[in-house]
Design an enzyme around this catalytic site. Sequence first.
Site, PDB file in Angstrom:
ATOM      1  N   ALA A  17       0.851  -1.203   0.000  1.00  0.00           N
ATOM      2  CA  ALA A  17       0.000   0.000   0.000  1.00  0.00           C
ATOM      3  C   ALA A  17       0.881   1.245   0.000  1.00  0.00           C
ATOM      4  O   ALA A  17       1.858   1.326   0.737  1.00  0.00           O
ATOM      5  CB  ALA A  17      -0.914   0.009   1.221  1.00  0.00           C
ATOM      6  N   TYR A  23       7.586  11.585  -0.768  1.00  0.00           N
ATOM      7  CA  TYR A  23       7.517  10.211  -1.272  1.00  0.00           C
ATOM      8  C   TYR A  23       8.909   9.561  -1.255  1.00  0.00           C
ATOM      9  O   TYR A  23       9.063   8.416  -0.800  1.00  0.00           O
ATOM     10  CB  TYR A  23       6.956  10.257  -2.695  1.00  0.00           C
ATOM     11  CG  TYR A  23       6.735   8.916  -3.345  1.00  0.00           C
ATOM     12  CD1 TYR A  23       5.665   8.099  -2.975  1.00  0.00           C
ATOM     13  CD2 TYR A  23       7.582   8.466  -4.354  1.00  0.00           C
ATOM     14  CE1 TYR A  23       5.447   6.870  -3.599  1.00  0.00           C
ATOM     15  CE2 TYR A  23       7.373   7.249  -4.981  1.00  0.00           C
ATOM     16  CZ  TYR A  23       6.304   6.457  -4.604  1.00  0.00           C
ATOM     17  OH  TYR A  23       6.094   5.245  -5.211  1.00  0.00           O
TER      18      TYR A  23
END
Length: 448
Positions: free
Chosen positions: A287, A355
Site C-alpha cells: 500500500a 515520497y
Amino acid sequence: MSDLYQGFTASAIGKQVTRLLGLPQPARLERYAEGAALVDGTVLVGGRGRLADELVGILDSLGVAAVTDDAGADTFKGLVFDATGLTSSAQLVELRDFFTPLLRRLDSCPRVVVIGTPPDQARDDERVAQRALEGFTRSLGKEIGRGGTVQLVYVAEGAEGAVHSTLAFLLSPKSAYVSGQVVRIGAHGSKDAGAVGDWLRPLEGRVALVTGASRGIGEQIARVLHRDGATVVGVDVPQAASELQAVMTELDGDHLVLDITAKDAPQRIARHLREKHGGVDVVVHNAGITRDRKLANMARSEQGDRFEQVIAVNLTAPERITRHLLDEKVVNDNGSIVGVASIAGIAGNVGQTNYAASKAGVIGLVDALADELDRGITINAVAPGFIITQMTAAVPFASREVGQRLNAMAQGGLPVDVAETIAWYASPGSTAVNGNVVRVCGQMMLGA
Ligand SMILES: NC(=O)c1ccc[n+]([C@@H]2O[C@H](COP(=O)([O-])OP(=O)(O)OC[C@H]3O[C@@H](n4cnc5c(N)ncnc54)[C@H](O)[C@@H]3O)[C@@H](O)[C@H]2O)c1
C-alpha cells in the site's frame, strides 16, 4: 493505461518512421505463463570458481537445459558465468573472452547472470576484481538489447547451495523488467535454502498478507502469490472494500478492510492473522500513496498535510506493522517480509521529497532489520521504476513519456514484473536472500 508509443513502433509504418528518426524501439518482453518451463531454450555455463562444478546440476534440478560447451546448441537463451575464480584485475579479460563470441548467438529476451564473491568477503586484488564485476554487468545490461537482462549475483562463501531460487527467477521470463541489478545471497538461513518441493507451487501451504491488494501492483502481487500456492490475505481501505473483496473471492483468499495508518492497525492485523490463519509466512507492504508537490509548496493546509500523510502510509505503517508482527511472533519461521520502495527513494525526484523520503526509509527498514532477524526470517525490498498503473496514469503526459522511455528497455514495466520479484523473495528457496533491494525498472537511467 497502455503504452501507445510501443504499440505504434510495433506497426509496420510505426517501425519505419521511428527507425528513420532514430527513436527507441522497445522490444516485446516475454513474460512467464503459468505452468510453462522456466527457460525456453538452452543455458550455457562458463567460468571457473566455487560454483562452476555445481551449476549444471543446479540448473538440471530446475528443469533447465544447461551445457558447458558452446557446441551444445546454435543459440542460447541464457548465459551463466562463474566469476568467483577471478582473483586479480588482469583476469577480468576472461569475461570478454567468454561473452564476446556468444553475444551474437542469443535468442530473444536473453538472460545473463554473472556470479561473484561479495567484495567485502574478498581481500586485496580479489576484492578489486570482484567489485569490478558490477561495472561490467551494468554496462552489458545497457548494451544487450532485444529485451535481454544482465545481473550480478554475489554468493557468499557457504551459500553455494542456496542459489536455486535466484537462478530460477533471473533466468526465467519472471524477471522480464529486472536488469542491471546486484543480488546478494548470504549464509543467512541458507541451510534450508533450495529445499522447495514443487517449483511450480513453492508457496503451497503458506499464508501471505498483501496491503493495498484491491488494484494495481498489489492486486497483481496477490494473483502471483496465489498462483504460486499461497493463501492470500488482502488488506485495503474501506473505500476499496468491494474491489478488495472481489479480488480475494476470486483468489479463494481472505480480506481485511482497514486503513494501515490506524492506531490499532498492527494489533488488528496480528489478531486476524493469528486467529484465522495461525500466523503469516509472507508480509508484503505494498500500500502506498503519492502527494506530489515541490517542498516550497508543501506547507500544511486545510486539505491536510501532504508530507505527513505520505510518510504515515508508506513508511510509518509498514514499520509499526512489521515490528508488531515480529514482536508478537505472528511471522512464522522462514517467513519473508517485503517492502515496496521506489527508484524515487534511490535517485530522488522533483516534487517528491515526501515520497522519496518514505521510500528511502523503506530501504532503511530493510537495512535495520536484515541483520537482526532470526528464525530464518528475511526482509528485502523491491524498488519499482515506471510501472504502468492507475498511479502512473495520473502523471502528466510528457513526464510519463520520459519515465517510460528512459530505461534500457525503452518501456514501462507491468505490475506483474514487481509481483514476480516479490514471489522470488517469498519463496522458501530464498531464505538466503536477505537485505536486498532489487530495482524493477528496466534499468532506468535515473539513479544508481
Ligand atoms: N506505479 C509505479 O510506477 C510505482 C513505482 C514505484 C513504486 N510504486 C509503489 O508500488 C505500490 C503500489 O502502487 P500502485 O501503482 O499499484 O498504486 P495504486 O494507487 O494503484 O494502489 C495502491 C493501493 O494501496 C491502497 N492504500 C492506500 N493507502 C492505504 C492505507 N492507508 N491503508 C490501506 N491501503 C491503502 C489503495 O487503496 C490502493 O489499493 C506503492 O507503494 C507505490 O508507491 C509504484
